[in-house]
Motif scaffolding. Structure first.
Motif, mmCIF file in Angstrom:
data_model
loop_
_atom_site.group_PDB
_atom_site.id
_atom_site.type_symbol
_atom_site.label_atom_id
_atom_site.label_comp_id
_atom_site.label_asym_id
_atom_site.label_seq_id
_atom_site.Cartn_x
_atom_site.Cartn_y
_atom_site.Cartn_z
ATOM 1 N N ASP A 121 0.836 -1.191 0.000
ATOM 2 C CA ASP A 121 0.000 0.000 0.000
ATOM 3 C C ASP A 121 0.880 1.254 0.000
ATOM 4 O OD1 ASP A 121 -1.770 2.061 0.471
ATOM 5 O OD2 ASP A 121 -2.757 1.116 2.182
ATOM 6 N N ALA A 122 0.897 1.969 -1.112
ATOM 7 C CA ALA A 122 1.737 3.161 -1.221
ATOM 8 C C ALA A 122 1.324 4.244 -0.230
ATOM 9 C CB ALA A 122 1.696 3.712 -2.640
ATOM 10 N N ASP A 123 0.033 4.338 0.062
ATOM 11 C CA ASP A 123 -0.418 5.339 1.029
ATOM 12 C C ASP A 123 0.180 5.057 2.403
ATOM 13 O OD1 ASP A 123 -1.895 6.746 -0.800
ATOM 14 O OD2 ASP A 123 -3.814 5.856 -0.253
ATOM 15 N N ARG A 124 0.222 3.794 2.776
ATOM 16 C CA ARG A 124 0.816 3.431 4.067
ATOM 17 C C ARG A 124 2.312 3.755 4.075
ATOM 18 N NH1 ARG A 124 0.129 0.092 8.568
ATOM 19 N NH2 ARG A 124 1.930 0.531 9.889
ATOM 20 N N LEU A 125 2.978 3.431 2.984
ATOM 21 C CA LEU A 125 4.411 3.731 2.907
ATOM 22 C C LEU A 125 4.659 5.231 2.945
ATOM 23 C CD1 LEU A 125 5.636 1.172 0.216
ATOM 24 C CD2 LEU A 125 5.521 0.918 2.703
ATOM 25 N N ALA A 126 3.770 5.995 2.301
ATOM 26 C CA ALA A 126 3.919 7.452 2.309
ATOM 27 C C ALA A 126 3.801 8.016 3.721
ATOM 28 C CB ALA A 126 2.880 8.090 1.389
ATOM 29 N N ASP A 143 4.659 6.164 6.411
ATOM 30 C CA ASP A 143 5.837 5.649 7.119
ATOM 31 C C ASP A 143 7.075 6.514 6.895
ATOM 32 O OD1 ASP A 143 4.287 3.550 8.038
ATOM 33 O OD2 ASP A 143 5.093 2.076 6.625
ATOM 34 N N VAL A 144 7.245 6.997 5.664
ATOM 35 C CA VAL A 144 8.483 7.718 5.345
ATOM 36 C C VAL A 144 8.495 9.142 5.879
ATOM 37 C CG1 VAL A 144 8.910 6.298 3.292
ATOM 38 C CG2 VAL A 144 7.722 8.501 3.049
ATOM 39 N N THR A 198 12.314 10.991 10.853
ATOM 40 C CA THR A 198 12.753 10.410 9.590
ATOM 41 C C THR A 198 13.333 11.496 8.694
ATOM 42 O OG1 THR A 198 10.571 10.740 8.574
ATOM 43 C CG2 THR A 198 11.000 8.592 9.637
ATOM 44 N N PRO A 199 14.221 11.114 7.779
ATOM 45 C CA PRO A 199 14.737 12.097 6.817
ATOM 46 C C PRO A 199 13.632 12.744 5.995
ATOM 47 C CG PRO A 199 16.085 10.118 6.803
ATOM 48 C CD PRO A 199 14.876 9.801 7.635
ATOM 49 N N GLY A 200 12.563 11.979 5.720
ATOM 50 C CA GLY A 200 11.460 12.522 4.937
ATOM 51 C C GLY A 200 10.774 13.675 5.637
ATOM 52 N N LEU A 201 10.500 13.504 6.907
ATOM 53 C CA LEU A 201 9.834 14.582 7.652
ATOM 54 C C LEU A 201 10.761 15.780 7.813
ATOM 55 C CD1 LEU A 201 7.282 15.471 9.048
ATOM 56 C CD2 LEU A 201 8.173 14.534 11.185
ATOM 57 N N ALA A 202 12.023 15.529 8.025
ATOM 58 C CA ALA A 202 12.983 16.638 8.138
ATOM 59 C C ALA A 202 13.020 17.457 6.849
ATOM 60 C CB ALA A 202 14.368 16.095 8.472
ATOM 61 N N ALA A 203 12.978 16.762 5.715
ATOM 62 C CA ALA A 203 13.002 17.463 4.426
ATOM 63 C C ALA A 203 11.728 18.277 4.220
ATOM 64 C CB ALA A 203 13.183 16.459 3.293
ATOM 65 N N PRO A 207 3.065 19.912 17.572
ATOM 66 C CA PRO A 207 3.899 20.013 18.785
ATOM 67 C C PRO A 207 4.572 18.704 19.187
ATOM 68 C CG PRO A 207 1.865 21.230 19.086
ATOM 69 C CD PRO A 207 1.732 20.494 17.777
ATOM 70 N N ASP A 208 3.935 17.564 18.878
ATOM 71 C CA ASP A 208 4.545 16.276 19.236
ATOM 72 C C ASP A 208 5.595 15.814 18.236
ATOM 73 O OD1 ASP A 208 3.038 15.493 17.065
ATOM 74 O OD2 ASP A 208 1.873 13.976 18.145
ATOM 75 N N GLY A 209 5.882 16.641 17.213
ATOM 76 C CA GLY A 209 6.904 16.312 16.232
ATOM 77 C C GLY A 209 6.412 15.558 15.017
ATOM 78 N N SER A 210 5.109 15.272 14.959
ATOM 79 C CA SER A 210 4.551 14.557 13.810
ATOM 80 C C SER A 210 4.085 15.545 12.744
ATOM 81 C CB SER A 210 3.393 13.667 14.247
ATOM 82 O OG SER A 210 2.332 14.446 14.762
ATOM 83 N N LEU A 211 3.824 15.022 11.574
ATOM 84 C CA LEU A 211 3.382 15.846 10.455
ATOM 85 C C LEU A 211 1.940 16.295 10.666
ATOM 86 C CD1 LEU A 211 3.928 16.942 7.576
ATOM 87 C CD2 LEU A 211 3.087 14.756 6.697
ATOM 88 N N ASP A 212 1.691 17.564 10.461
ATOM 89 C CA ASP A 212 0.329 18.096 10.478
ATOM 90 C C ASP A 212 -0.225 17.957 9.061
ATOM 91 O OD1 ASP A 212 -2.003 19.628 10.483
ATOM 92 O OD2 ASP A 212 -1.220 21.030 11.969
#
Length: 203
Positions: free
Chosen positions: A30-35, A37-38, A43-48, A60-65
């Motif tokens: 499932d590409a949506d699930r992988l999207a 995950d990354v 993760t480098p993805g979120l940092a980018a 605030p918890d460091g996750s993607l909004d």
């Protein structure tokens, strides 16, 4: 191994087909699930993404909004392209790892890569598939589904459709088209035909 690329526009019913193929024995990626995950925290993805779009898309918890990011990318094609340039290579790399694992576990596996944006992907990626299946429903049907099932306004639903490839672009890459404007049973029957085609190819 037999590799199926399964795609369809938002609210086309692609998940119904993917679920049926998995029930029949396919390995479902499932590409949506992988999207998701990354772009997990740390993760480098979120940092980018944070570097590209700023701290306003990080909770605030460091996750993607996701809502904040969605508001940006669904109204600006250039920014959407920038996001895709970050996430798509990461998702594709992980996809290739999972495909290799599936083949190592079973050389005769039927693998279904369930991905909304296959028509938008580079042509060389599409060549990796033995069969490309497009799940299709007209735009009005999909808008009604998004309003009913996702609580979107008509304008929001239309914006999400326009952010993806057009129906004609998606249908142009199809080896098989599954019509999902009828009943669930009719859609599942079409998925069964895809499964039989895959098994036949492996014999």
């Amino acid at each position: 191994m037999y590799l199926i690329g399964l795609t369809g526009g938002i609210a086309s019913g692609k998940s119904t087909v993917a679920k049926r193929l998995a029930e029949l024995g396919a390995v479902h990626i499932d590409a949506d699930r992988l999207a998701r995950d990354v772009v997990e925290p740390d993760t480098p993805g979120l940092a980018a993404i944070a570097t590209e779009f700023g701290s306003s898309v990080i909770q605030p918890d460091g996750s993607l909004d996701r809502a904040a990011l969605g508001a940006i990318i669904f109204s600006d094609a250039t920014k959407r392209d920038r996001l895709n340039a970050i996430t798509h290579p990461l998702v594709w790399s992980r996809t290739l790892e999972l495909i290799r694992e599936a083949e190592e576990n079973d050389p005769f596996a039927v693998v279904v890569y369930d991905v909304a944006l296959l028509a938008e992907a580079a042509a060389d990626r599409r060549l990796a598939f033995d069969l490309i299946v497009v799940v299709h429903a007209d735009a009005e049907t999909r808008i009604v589904r998004m309003i009913r099932d996702r609580g979107l306004s008509r304008a929001e639903a239309a914006a999400r459709i326009s952010a993806q490839a057009s129906d004609s672009e998606r249908l142009a890459i199809a080896d098989v088209v599954i019509d999902n404007t009828g009943t669930v049973d009719a859609t599942r029957a079409q998925a069964d035909m895809v499964w039989r085609r895959a098994l036949l190819a492996l014999t």
